[in-house]
Write a protein that holds these residues in place. Structure first.
Motif, PDB file in Angstrom:
ATOM      1  N   UNK A 271     -19.610 -22.298  -7.428  1.00 56.13           N
ATOM      2  CA  UNK A 271     -18.162 -21.177  -8.528  1.00 56.13           C
ATOM      3  C   UNK A 271     -17.381 -20.608  -7.253  1.00 56.13           C
ATOM      4  N   UNK A 272     -16.493 -20.851  -7.890  1.00 59.76           N
ATOM      5  CA  UNK A 272     -14.913 -20.092  -7.073  1.00 59.76           C
ATOM      6  C   UNK A 272     -14.927 -18.325  -7.532  1.00 59.76           C
ATOM      7  N   UNK A 273     -14.416 -17.992  -6.559  1.00 57.58           N
ATOM      8  CA  UNK A 273     -13.932 -17.209  -7.399  1.00 57.58           C
ATOM      9  C   UNK A 273     -12.972 -15.765  -5.753  1.00 57.58           C
ATOM     10  N   UNK A 274     -12.248 -14.858  -6.394  1.00 58.37           N
ATOM     11  CA  UNK A 274     -11.351 -13.650  -5.978  1.00 58.37           C
ATOM     12  C   UNK A 274     -12.085 -12.552  -5.276  1.00 58.37           C
ATOM     13  N   UNK A 275     -12.322 -12.036  -4.548  1.00 65.04           N
ATOM     14  CA  UNK A 275     -12.815 -10.403  -4.631  1.00 65.04           C
ATOM     15  C   UNK A 275     -11.918  -9.487  -3.675  1.00 65.04           C
ATOM     16  N   UNK A 276     -11.945  -8.666  -4.714  1.00 68.06           N
ATOM     17  CA  UNK A 276     -10.782  -7.625  -3.769  1.00 68.06           C
ATOM     18  C   UNK A 276     -11.610  -6.565  -2.926  1.00 68.06           C
ATOM     19  N   UNK A 277     -10.405  -6.488  -2.093  1.00 71.88           N
ATOM     20  CA  UNK A 277     -11.420  -5.703  -0.874  1.00 71.88           C
ATOM     21  C   UNK A 277     -10.396  -4.558  -0.320  1.00 71.88           C
ATOM     22  N   UNK A 278     -10.379  -3.189  -0.521  1.00 67.66           N
ATOM     23  CA  UNK A 278      -9.798  -2.685  -0.159  1.00 67.66           C
ATOM     24  C   UNK A 278     -10.124  -1.622   1.101  1.00 67.66           C
ATOM     25  N   UNK A 279      -9.637  -2.086   2.291  1.00 64.36           N
ATOM     26  CA  UNK A 279      -9.168  -1.311   3.491  1.00 64.36           C
ATOM     27  C   UNK A 279      -8.583  -0.368   4.039  1.00 64.36           C
ATOM     28  N   UNK A 280      -8.752   0.681   4.654  1.00 65.14           N
ATOM     29  CA  UNK A 280      -8.286   1.479   5.640  1.00 65.14           C
ATOM     30  C   UNK A 280      -7.650   1.199   6.787  1.00 65.14           C
ATOM     31  N   UNK A 281      -7.068   1.400   7.740  1.00 63.23           N
ATOM     32  CA  UNK A 281      -6.259   0.982   8.332  1.00 63.23           C
ATOM     33  C   UNK A 281      -5.703   2.180   9.532  1.00 63.23           C
ATOM     34  N   UNK A 282      -6.338   3.224  10.668  1.00 62.51           N
ATOM     35  CA  UNK A 282      -5.714   4.627  11.210  1.00 62.51           C
ATOM     36  C   UNK A 282      -5.251   3.703  12.433  1.00 62.51           C
ATOM     37  N   UNK A 283      -3.659   4.439  12.517  1.00 59.94           N
ATOM     38  CA  UNK A 283      -3.163   4.073  13.603  1.00 59.94           C
ATOM     39  C   UNK A 283      -2.277   5.053  14.048  1.00 59.94           C
TER      40      UNK A 283
END
Length: 85
Positions: A23-35
């Motif tokens: 199986x193939x797929x795409x996973x949506x990941x949400x990240x926050x970066x603090x600078x």
């Protein structure tokens, strides 16, 4: 600088066009970066694949794809934390 994974969800998945039991797929990941004091939000699509084993349910497949994506994101975070010296 810090990077945190705040959400992960399966965006799509389908059987591989030529490889049986993959199986193939795409996973949506949400990240926050603090600078400094600024927080930046990043949404990325992580392409993943999984070899399906006999007896795996649809939920097992979806979880497996998300676990693979979480591992990729973890390695990304690890590399981002390395400051060349």
């Amino acid at each position: 600088m810090s990077v945190e994974l705040i959400d992960i969800a399966l965006a799509e998945h389908q059987p591989h066009p030529t490889l049986a039991k993959r199986m193939t797929g795409k996973v949506r990941a949400v990240l926050t970066e603090t600078i400094g004091v600024r927080e930046v939000r990043h949404e990325i699509l992580v392409p993943v694949w999984l070899d399906v084993q006999t007896g795996m349910s649809e939920e097992d497949i979806e979880l497996g794809l998300m676990v693979k994506a979480a591992d990729i994101v973890g390695r990304l975070k690890q590399h981002m934390g390395v400051v060349p010296g």
